[in-house]
Design a protein around this motif. Structure first.
Motif, mmCIF file in Angstrom:
data_model
loop_
_atom_site.group_PDB
_atom_site.id
_atom_site.type_symbol
_atom_site.label_atom_id
_atom_site.label_comp_id
_atom_site.label_asym_id
_atom_site.label_seq_id
_atom_site.Cartn_x
_atom_site.Cartn_y
_atom_site.Cartn_z
ATOM 1 N N MET A 72 0.848 -1.184 0.000
ATOM 2 C CA MET A 72 0.000 0.000 0.000
ATOM 3 C C MET A 72 0.890 1.242 0.000
ATOM 4 S SD MET A 72 -2.981 -1.458 0.173
ATOM 5 C CE MET A 72 -4.257 -0.448 0.870
ATOM 6 N N VAL A 73 0.282 2.422 -0.034
ATOM 7 C CA VAL A 73 1.072 3.637 -0.052
ATOM 8 C C VAL A 73 1.411 4.082 1.353
ATOM 9 C CG1 VAL A 73 0.287 4.504 -2.252
ATOM 10 C CG2 VAL A 73 -1.055 4.931 -0.234
ATOM 11 N N GLN A 74 2.343 5.008 1.454
ATOM 12 C CA GLN A 74 2.735 5.546 2.745
ATOM 13 C C GLN A 74 2.331 7.010 2.828
ATOM 14 O OE1 GLN A 74 6.907 4.464 2.191
ATOM 15 N NE2 GLN A 74 6.706 3.107 3.908
ATOM 16 N N GLU A 75 2.694 7.650 3.922
ATOM 17 C CA GLU A 75 2.280 9.035 4.145
ATOM 18 C C GLU A 75 3.390 9.999 3.770
ATOM 19 O OE1 GLU A 75 0.426 11.749 7.731
ATOM 20 O OE2 GLU A 75 1.359 9.853 8.172
ATOM 21 N N SER B 247 4.793 -3.615 -3.949
ATOM 22 C CA SER B 247 5.395 -3.414 -5.265
ATOM 23 C C SER B 247 6.534 -4.386 -5.524
ATOM 24 C CB SER B 247 5.918 -1.974 -5.403
ATOM 25 O OG SER B 247 4.854 -1.054 -5.413
ATOM 26 N N ASP B 248 7.146 -4.904 -4.458
ATOM 27 C CA ASP B 248 8.259 -5.852 -4.603
ATOM 28 C C ASP B 248 8.170 -6.879 -3.490
ATOM 29 O OD1 ASP B 248 10.536 -7.166 -5.315
ATOM 30 O OD2 ASP B 248 11.918 -5.531 -4.880
ATOM 31 N N SER C 263 -5.756 -3.238 -3.215
ATOM 32 C CA SER C 263 -4.411 -2.728 -2.960
ATOM 33 C C SER C 263 -3.576 -2.635 -4.223
ATOM 34 C CB SER C 263 -3.693 -3.628 -1.950
ATOM 35 O OG SER C 263 -3.568 -4.955 -2.443
ATOM 36 N N PHE C 264 -3.981 -3.299 -5.284
ATOM 37 C CA PHE C 264 -3.151 -3.416 -6.476
ATOM 38 C C PHE C 264 -2.873 -2.072 -7.133
ATOM 39 C CE2 PHE C 264 -2.831 -4.296 -11.121
ATOM 40 C CZ PHE C 264 -1.592 -4.911 -11.085
ATOM 41 N N ASP D 289 4.873 -0.650 -10.223
ATOM 42 C CA ASP D 289 4.896 -1.257 -11.548
ATOM 43 C C ASP D 289 3.927 -2.434 -11.505
ATOM 44 O OD1 ASP D 289 5.402 -2.802 -13.829
ATOM 45 O OD2 ASP D 289 7.522 -2.247 -13.881
ATOM 46 N N PRO D 290 2.699 -2.257 -11.977
ATOM 47 C CA PRO D 290 1.676 -3.294 -11.839
ATOM 48 C C PRO D 290 2.069 -4.634 -12.444
ATOM 49 C CG PRO D 290 0.674 -1.218 -12.481
ATOM 50 C CD PRO D 290 2.152 -1.021 -12.588
ATOM 51 N N VAL D 291 2.668 -4.634 -13.641
ATOM 52 C CA VAL D 291 3.034 -5.894 -14.281
ATOM 53 C C VAL D 291 4.104 -6.615 -13.465
ATOM 54 C CG1 VAL D 291 4.068 -6.939 -16.336
ATOM 55 C CG2 VAL D 291 2.380 -5.114 -16.585
ATOM 56 N N ARG D 292 5.100 -5.883 -13.032
ATOM 57 C CA ARG D 292 6.172 -6.494 -12.247
ATOM 58 C C ARG D 292 5.643 -7.057 -10.937
ATOM 59 N NH1 ARG D 292 10.086 -4.297 -8.449
ATOM 60 N NH2 ARG D 292 11.957 -5.594 -8.424
#
Length: 261
Positions: free
Chosen positions: A1-4, A106-107, A127-128, A133-136
Motif C-alpha cells: 500500500m502507499v505511505q504518508e 510493489s516488490d 491494494s493493487f 509497476d503493476p506488471v512487475r
C-alpha cells in the motif's frame, strides 16, 4: 500500500501512488469497514470469501493487508500459514499463526521473510492500484504461487471514477473514462485531510496488465448487494446503482512460454 508524505499523493509512471498517505488513511479505512453499512462487509468480503473457497491447510498471503484483520480471519477459517504485508505497519496484534510484516507490495520478493516461500492464495484486495509497476508486481506474485495456486485481485469499477470526474468537471462519461491525465481527490469516507493522486484506468488496461504478467482469468465477479441488505441500507444500494461497485478476478498462471516486457 502507499505511505504518508505530507498528506499529498502523486501518481508515478506505473499508475500507483508513490506518496505516503496510507499510514494516515489506514485507520480511517478500518473504522469505515467496521460500520454496519460498510460495503466491504455487505458486498466485498462475502464475495471475496466465496472466490477463495475453503482455505483449510493453505498458505495465504495478503498483499496490502491494511491492519491485518482479513488475513487473521482467514487464519481462523483454517489457513495453515497466514501472512499479511502492508507498508503502513499499523497492524492488529497478530493471533497465533499469523505473520504481519511491514513491506511494499510493489516488490514482494524483497519483503523480509518472503524469499523462497510459496503460497496457495495471494490476495490483492483493493491494494493493487498502489503498485509502482503493476506488471512487475503481478509477475513477482505469480512466481510465489504454489502448484494450483491463484491470485485474487479486486479493483474498483473504473467507470465509477469516470462518473465522479464527469460530475466534478462538467464533462462526459466517455471523456473521463478514456482520460489519461492523473487526477486528485480526497477520500471523504476515510480522511478529508489526505489528498490522493491516481492515474485513470480502463477495463482494457486491467486485462492487458494481467496478460503481460502471464496470468489468465479463471473467473470474474461483479458482486451485488443481497436483497435483504439493499432493503435495510437503501442509501448504499443507491450508491451502487449510480456508481457501480467492485471488480474481482481469480487469476491463474499461464502455462508455457511467458510474455516478456
Amino acid at each position: 500500500m502507499v505511505q504518508e508524505n505530507s498528506g499529498t499523493g502523486t501518481a508515478d509512471a506505473g499508475g500507483g501512488d508513490s506518496s505516503r498517505p496510507w499510514q494516515t488513511l489506514s485507520s480511517g479505512f478500518e473504522q469505515a469497514r467496521a460500520r454496519e453499512d460498510s460495503l466491504d462487509r455487505l458486498v466485498e468480503w462475502p464475495a471475496q470469501r466465496s472466490l477463495l473457497g475453503d482455505v483449510t491447510g493453505l498458505a495465504v498471503l495478503d498483499a496490502g493487508c491494511g491492519n491485518g484483520a482479513k488475513i487473521a480471519q482467514l487464519a481462523e477459517d483454517g489457513a495453515a500459514a497466514s501472512v499479511g504485508v502492508d507498508i503502513s505497519g499499523n497492524f492488529i496484534a497478530p493471533p497465533p499463526g499469523v505473520e504481519l510484516v511491514e513491506g511494499d507490495l510493489s516488490d514482494l520478493a524483497a519483503v523480509p521473510g518472503l524469499a523462497g516461500r510459496l503460497f496457495d492464495r495471494i490476495l490483492f484486495l483493493q491494494s493493487f492500484g498502489y503498485a509502482a509497476d503493476p506488471v512487475r508486481a503481478l509477475r513477482t506474485a505469480r512466481g510465489m504461487l504454489a502448484e494450483d495456486g491463484f491470485i485474487l485481485l479486486t479493483r474498483t469499477q473504473p467507470i465509477r471514477y469516470a462518473i465522479e470526474r464527469a460530475e466534478q468537471n462538467g464533462t462526459s462519461l466517455g471523456e473521463e473514462y478514456f482520460a489519461t491525465e492523473s487526477f486528485t481527490y480526497r477520500h471523504r469516507n476515510w480522511d478529508e485531510g489526505v489528498t490522493l493522486t491516481k492515474r485513470p484506468y480502463t477495463m482494457s488496461d486491467l486485462l492487458n496488465t494481467f496478460s503481460a504478467a502471464g496470468l489468465w482469468i479463471e473467473a470474474a465477479v461483479e458482486p451485488r448487494m443481497p436483497a435483504e441488505a439493499a432493503e435495510r441500507y437503501p442509501h448504499k444500494q443507491a450508491l451502487l446503482n449510480k456508481y457501480l461497485g467492485i471488480l474481482m478476478f481469480k487469476l491463474r498462471p499461464l502455462r508455457g512460454p511467458q510474455p516478456s516486457r
